[in-house]
Motif scaffolding. Structure first.
Motif, PDB file in Angstrom:
ATOM      1  N   ASP A 312       0.832  -1.211   0.000  1.00 12.82           N
ATOM      2  CA  ASP A 312       0.000   0.000   0.000  1.00 12.82           C
ATOM      3  C   ASP A 312       0.861   1.254   0.000  1.00 12.82           C
ATOM      4  OD1 ASP A 312       0.844  -0.832   2.546  1.00 12.82           O
ATOM      5  OD2 ASP A 312      -0.650   0.428   3.525  1.00 12.82           O
ATOM      6  N   GLY A 316       1.057   3.809  -3.124  1.00 11.57           N
ATOM      7  CA  GLY A 316       0.724   5.209  -2.867  1.00 11.57           C
ATOM      8  C   GLY A 316       1.828   6.149  -3.297  1.00 11.57           C
ATOM      9  N   GLY A 319       1.761   6.480  -6.983  1.00  6.97           N
ATOM     10  CA  GLY A 319       0.686   7.408  -7.323  1.00  6.97           C
ATOM     11  C   GLY A 319       1.090   8.854  -7.106  1.00  6.97           C
ATOM     12  N   ASP A 320       1.839   9.114  -6.026  1.00  4.46           N
ATOM     13  CA  ASP A 320       2.307  10.484  -5.766  1.00  4.46           C
ATOM     14  C   ASP A 320       3.237  10.971  -6.873  1.00  4.46           C
ATOM     15  OD1 ASP A 320       0.860  10.568  -3.439  1.00  4.46           O
ATOM     16  OD2 ASP A 320       2.552  10.030  -2.147  1.00  4.46           O
ATOM     17  N   ALA A 331      -2.197   8.274 -11.581  1.00  2.00           N
ATOM     18  CA  ALA A 331      -2.197   8.466 -10.129  1.00  2.00           C
ATOM     19  C   ALA A 331      -3.420   7.801  -9.508  1.00  2.00           C
ATOM     20  CB  ALA A 331      -2.164   9.955  -9.800  1.00  2.00           C
ATOM     21  N   TRP A 334      -3.037   3.943  -9.419  1.00  2.00           N
ATOM     22  CA  TRP A 334      -2.151   3.439  -8.364  1.00  2.00           C
ATOM     23  C   TRP A 334      -2.744   3.681  -6.981  1.00  2.00           C
ATOM     24  CZ3 TRP A 334       1.561   0.064  -9.007  1.00  2.00           C
ATOM     25  CH2 TRP A 334       2.141  -0.071 -10.263  1.00  2.00           C
ATOM     26  N   TYR A 335      -3.428   4.803  -6.801  1.00  2.00           N
ATOM     27  CA  TYR A 335      -4.093   5.030  -5.517  1.00  2.00           C
ATOM     28  C   TYR A 335      -5.158   3.961  -5.261  1.00  2.00           C
ATOM     29  CZ  TYR A 335      -2.006   9.703  -5.054  1.00  2.00           C
ATOM     30  OH  TYR A 335      -1.138  10.744  -4.912  1.00  2.00           O
ATOM     31  N   GLN A 336      -5.906   3.620  -6.312  1.00  2.00           N
ATOM     32  CA  GLN A 336      -6.925   2.596  -6.150  1.00  2.00           C
ATOM     33  C   GLN A 336      -6.300   1.247  -5.830  1.00  2.00           C
ATOM     34  OE1 GLN A 336     -10.335   3.317  -6.195  1.00  2.00           O
ATOM     35  NE2 GLN A 336     -10.294   1.298  -5.236  1.00  2.00           N
ATOM     36  N   ILE A 352      -4.601   8.179   1.526  1.00  2.00           N
ATOM     37  CA  ILE A 352      -4.771   7.826   0.116  1.00  2.00           C
ATOM     38  C   ILE A 352      -6.225   8.032  -0.313  1.00  2.00           C
ATOM     39  CG2 ILE A 352      -4.598   5.943  -1.551  1.00  2.00           C
ATOM     40  CD1 ILE A 352      -2.291   4.830   0.079  1.00  2.00           C
ATOM     41  N   ARG A 355      -6.713  11.764  -0.878  1.00  2.00           N
ATOM     42  CA  ARG A 355      -6.083  12.212  -2.121  1.00  2.00           C
ATOM     43  C   ARG A 355      -6.880  11.737  -3.339  1.00  2.00           C
ATOM     44  NH1 ARG A 355       0.033  10.416  -1.272  1.00  2.00           N
ATOM     45  NH2 ARG A 355      -0.801   9.430   0.591  1.00  2.00           N
ATOM     46  N   THR A 356      -7.348  10.490  -3.277  1.00  2.00           N
ATOM     47  CA  THR A 356      -8.162   9.965  -4.377  1.00  2.00           C
ATOM     48  C   THR A 356      -9.457  10.747  -4.518  1.00  2.00           C
ATOM     49  OG1 THR A 356      -7.244   7.763  -3.960  1.00  2.00           O
ATOM     50  CG2 THR A 356      -9.226   7.876  -5.299  1.00  2.00           C
ATOM     51  N   CYS A 372     -15.114   7.567  -1.231  1.00  2.00           N
ATOM     52  CA  CYS A 372     -13.750   7.744  -0.693  1.00  2.00           C
ATOM     53  C   CYS A 372     -13.772   8.694   0.504  1.00  2.00           C
ATOM     54  CB  CYS A 372     -12.815   8.279  -1.774  1.00  2.00           C
ATOM     55  SG  CYS A 372     -12.541   7.143  -3.150  1.00  2.00           S
TER      56      CYS A 372
END
Length: 902
Positions: A312, A316, A319-320, A331, A334-336, A352, A355-356, A372
């Motif tokens: 994770d 994350g 994704g950043d 992004a 990858w966050y998902q 996360i 951010r998502t 979310c």
């Protein structure tokens, strides 16, 4: 042999003489040396060992969240401090023993030869002559601090400052520890003020770093991150190795916040070179790769077995990197992936999720952002940064998604109604198959969780979660707000929103993605206690195709009802887009759909007007003129048409905020003075000139009360209903609803001694039982208890409704803030009286004050005299005795006796 015994006896006698000469009541060079040596190498030594063990226990128990700025000291995680409580208690015990057994307060015998020696005089003037007792006191305070007894440590350090005021180094150290303690309990003003008083020059060279460390800690807690950096750089050189690693990691985080990637990467490299614990080492390595944009390196880490539980964090970070490159699609992907990997709620998952959600929100994909935000809110504590923003968005988007689901559902149902029955049945069977698959997956997850629990030595009960998860400060489930929020979310996801009632499982209220019961009206909410068993089975069997097929609208009336739900939902969506999300693009898009699908809906007038004002605010005059033309063409006789066609309206509107306040003050004063005609005139003026004034509900409410005074009860009720219908959510709207409900209650009440519901019967029975238990004691003269006012009248008089009306009108007109409840009283035994009870008084004096206000109202007194209404103020305990065996007349006699005695 005899010689040996003599020598042994001499040695014993000499030892006893030495011990007696080393008493703390004597102050000689020998006694000072003896007690200093015993203190340093015996009791203090053992206490210091326990203290070091406690520091290691805190380091081990501390769990840092590397997605946020870590605290400078592990003890700032107060839960971790509990891991060292036993070691710190032992340290405190040893320090107190040192002080008790080896403190030398007695002054030594003065040496006349040194009376002019300043150093000797300073030696004589000190209060403590065992030099290691000061170290014991300081260690005692530090142990209390690391036990998380911060207030206790502040008291200890304050005592040391008073006792050793001649030792400037000791005073400075204690001031720094006190500043740290203040910061730990959140008293930042006191911490900063005390820090300013510290003289750095008074600190010994070996302790000079302490000032820099404490200053950095306080600045970090005050969010002065840039200012904390130079102090951290000074302090890191002198700190112990384990603490140095934290300093370097924190410096890396601070440089990262400032955008200095090179310096941040250098600090993270120093962390990895210091052989830190596994979590910090992993986080520092990932941070370096993230700063350099090394996606390939992160993907290699994700493929290594030893990092299988850290996926994770890795996902994350990838994704950043994509987010920094403005590649929001990658992004989000990858966050998902990170969210799907995280099995348990954690702050990393919450970060996360937020951010998502923010990415979806910024793109206008509100239906994806809402879950979310909702899940993040259930993880975060209410004090966490950004919690209020996320909670607000989750709430607003929840309203929006609910309306979107209504539109989607009804459109789907209407589409199905156009298909042949065979095709309808095929689609329904696919829905049932999907439902069965979801149930099987949920069952598999539950079985896996049970197996995991059993592997941990638990038989199907996850007590770790029930006690608040792992960690030092576990709490029982129902005392843990975070777990309660998570549990509530899980329940709603499984069962939907349910009313707290018996047999709540029997009636299916599950919300499906494509089907939901729609043929319910307000009358369906009142259900009989007996339900046909076959009807219940038909309702709850979600695997029966008929459960879905009967929801498809097949008649013109059913389709019209479905259209009405769609129209209501679209209208609500427009208001949410405009007022709560300020998304004019989607508001415009939804408005066009609404107008296209429902051109005859009367709410188009309100939407035209809203769009007209919106375009004026954005200086889109061409679009504003278009909406103005629509208003004038389709609704020429409306108030909005009058407004948009009045060239001076907006000039007057700019003056409204000033004028409406002054008019309302004048109107309220006119009401208090009984000038009801002026109240009505002012209401008419404001309604004509400023129909959309935010004070309009209050003008209407004052007008309703004025109508009650001049035109009677029916006109009053009609005026209240008009106000509630126009402004149902206003503050005075709630008061008006209460008043209307009370009026209806009065009209429906049955006079007499009978009780017509089981609840009333139980209430009366309980009151009688309680009064029986109190009757032996008689009336009480106590005045400082909750009280009420009784307005008593003959039970055979049809007076209840009129009396409720008069008293409610008095309360609502006199007390705009204070709220008094009204309640009809059953007939008193033996007296034949009924009563209206006014509750909400904190003492008998307050109830008597209220009675004096009633007496000063001329209209009420005329009504009371005409109908022989008695006013009685009474405490709650005395009121219970009026059921049995006493009467109102008995209580009035009791009051007369009390008055005579006083």
């Amino acid at each position: 042999m005899r010689y040996c015994r003599s020598v042994y006896g001499i040695v014993v006698v000499m030892g006893l003489c030495c011990l007696s000469s080393c008493s703390t009541q004597k102050n000689t060079a020998l006694t000072r040396a003896y007690h200093a040596t015993t203190t340093r190498y015996n009791i203090y030594y053992n206490g210091n060992l326990a203290f070091e063990e406690g520091l290691k226990a805190i380091d081990k128990a501390n769990q840092d969240d590397f997605s946020r700025l870590i605290p400078l000291y592990p003890v700032s995680n107060h839960e971790a401090a509990q891991a060292a409580s036993s070691q710190m208690d032992r340290t405190i015990e040893k320090c107190r023993k040192c002080i008790k057994l080896h403190s030398i307060k007695k002054k030594p015998k003065p040496d006349p030869k040194k009376r002019n020696d300043p150093k000797y005089q300073a030696f004589l003037n000190q209060r403590e002559f065992n030099k290691y007792i000061a170290d014991a006191w300081l260690l005692l305070g530090e142990a209390e601090f690391h036990k998380a007894d911060f207030l206790g440590s502040i008291g200890t350090f304050s005592y040391i400052i008073r006792e050793y005021d001649y030792d400037k180094n000791m005073v400075a150290q204690c001031q720094l520890w006190m500043a740290r303690a203040y910061a730990e309990i959140g008293w930042m003003y006191e911490a900063e003020e005390l820090l300013q008083k510290v003289n750095q020059d008074n600190l010994d060279r070996k302790k000079a770093w302490l000032y820099s460390a404490v200053t950095a800690d306080i600045k970090l807690k005050s969010a002065q991150y840039k200012e904390a950096v130079p102090f951290l750089k000074l302090a890191v050189k002198e700190e112990r190795k384990t603490q140095q690693t934290r300093y370097y990691y924190l410096l890396g985080q601070l440089y990262e916040l400032q955008g200095d990637k090179t310096a941040a990467s250098a600090m993270y490299k120093k962390v990895t070179n210091k052989n830190p614990n596994a979590d910090m080492d992993f986080s520092a390595r990932v941070k370096r790769m993230e700063l350099s944009g090394d996606i390939i390196g992160l993907k290699k880490m994700a493929g290594q077995y030893k990092y299988r539980e850290k996926l994770d964090y890795i996902y994350g970070s990838i994704g950043d990197i994509y987010l920094n490159k403005k590649d929001t699609s990658e992004a989000l992907a990858w966050y998902q992936a990170a969210i799907d990997t995280i099995q348990q709620a954690s702050l990393k998952k919450a970060d996360i999720l937020v951010r998502t959600a923010d990415l979806y929100y910024d793109k206008g994909n509100y239906s994806s952002a809402q879950p979310c935000y909702a899940e993040a809110v259930n993880i975060l504590s209410s004090e966490a940064p950004g919690y209020k923003r996320c909670a607000k968005r989750a709430e607003v988007l929840g309203e929006l998604v609910a309306q979107q689901n209504v539109v989607t559902l009804q459109d789907s149902l209407q589409y199905l109604s156009t298909l042949p029955e065979e095709q309808q049945l095929e689609i329904v069977r696919q829905v049932i198959a999907d439902l069965e698959k979801a149930e099987q997956e949920a069952l598999a997850r539950a079985e896996q969780e049970e197996r995991n629990a059993r592997q941990g030595g638990l038989q199907g009960v996850n007590t770790q979660n029930m006690l608040g998860g792992g960690g030092g400060n576990a709490e029982w489930y129902f005392y843990n707000p975070q777990l309660l929020r998570t549990g509530k979310q899980t329940f709603v996801q499984t069962w939907g929103n349910r009313t707290l009632e018996d047999n709540w499982r029997r009636i299916s209220k599950v919300s499906l993605s494509s089907f939901e019961e729609t043929d319910k009206d307000d009358s369906d909410s009142v259900q009989s206690d007996t339900v046909n068993a076959s009807a219940v089975k038909e309702t709850v069997d979600q695997k029966d195709p008929q459960f879905y097929l009967r929801q498809i609208p097949k008649t013109e009336e059913a389709i019209a009802a479905s259209d009405m739900q769609i129209a209501d939902a679209l209208y609500a969506m427009i208001l949410i887009y405009q007022n709560k999300l300020e998304d004019e693009v989607l508001a415009e898009e939804t408005y066009r759909e609404f107008r296209h699908r429902f051109p005859e809906d009367t709410r188009l007038l309100e939407l035209y007007y809203r769009q007209y004002l919106s375009k004026l605010r954005t200086d889109d005059l061409l679009s504003a003129e278009r909406y103005k033309a629509l208003i004038l063409a389709e609704f020429p006789d409306s108030e909005q048409a009058m407004i948009v066609n009045d060239p001076d309206y907006f000039e007057r509107l700019s003056k409204m905020s000033q004028e409406q306040d002054s008019i309302y003050r004048v109107t309220y004063e006119a009401y208090k003075q009984g000038s009801f005609a002026a109240v009505k005139n002012n209401k008419t003026y404001v309604e004509k000139n400023y129909p959309f004034s935010p004070l309009m509900p209050k003008f209407l409410f004052l007008n309703a009360v004025a109508v009650a005074k001049t035109d009677g009860q029916e006109a009053f009720i009609e005026a209240l209903r008009n106000m509630v219908n126009r402004y149902p959510t206003s503050d005075v709207g709630a008061m008006a609803k209460d008043m209307l409900a009370m009026m209806n209650q009065g009209m429906e009440s049955q006079m007499g001694g009978s009780v017509n519901t089981l609840a009333q019967q139980r209430s009366a029975t309980m009151a009688l039982e309680e009064s029986d238990s109190l009757s032996s004691a008689g009336f009480s003269a106590e005045r400082r208890e909750t009280s009420s006012v009784l307005l008593c009248f003959k039970a055979d008089e049809p007076l209840l409704n009129k009396l409720l009306y008069q008293v409610a009108l008095f309360n609502f007109s006199q007390f705009m803030i204070k709220d008094f409840d009204l309640k009809s009283f059953p007939v008193f035994r033996r007296s034949g009286l009924a009563a209206v009870q006014i509750l909400g008084f904190e003492s008998l004096d307050e109830a008597e004050w209220y009675c004096s206000l009633l007496a000063n109202d001329t209209d009420l007194q005329t009504f009371f005299l005409k109908n022989k209404v008695q006013t009685v103020s009474i405490t709650d305990s005395n009121e219970k005795l009026l059921y049995n065996p006493f009467t109102v007349e008995d209580y009035q006699e009791f009051l007369k006796m009390q008055t005579a005695l006083n």
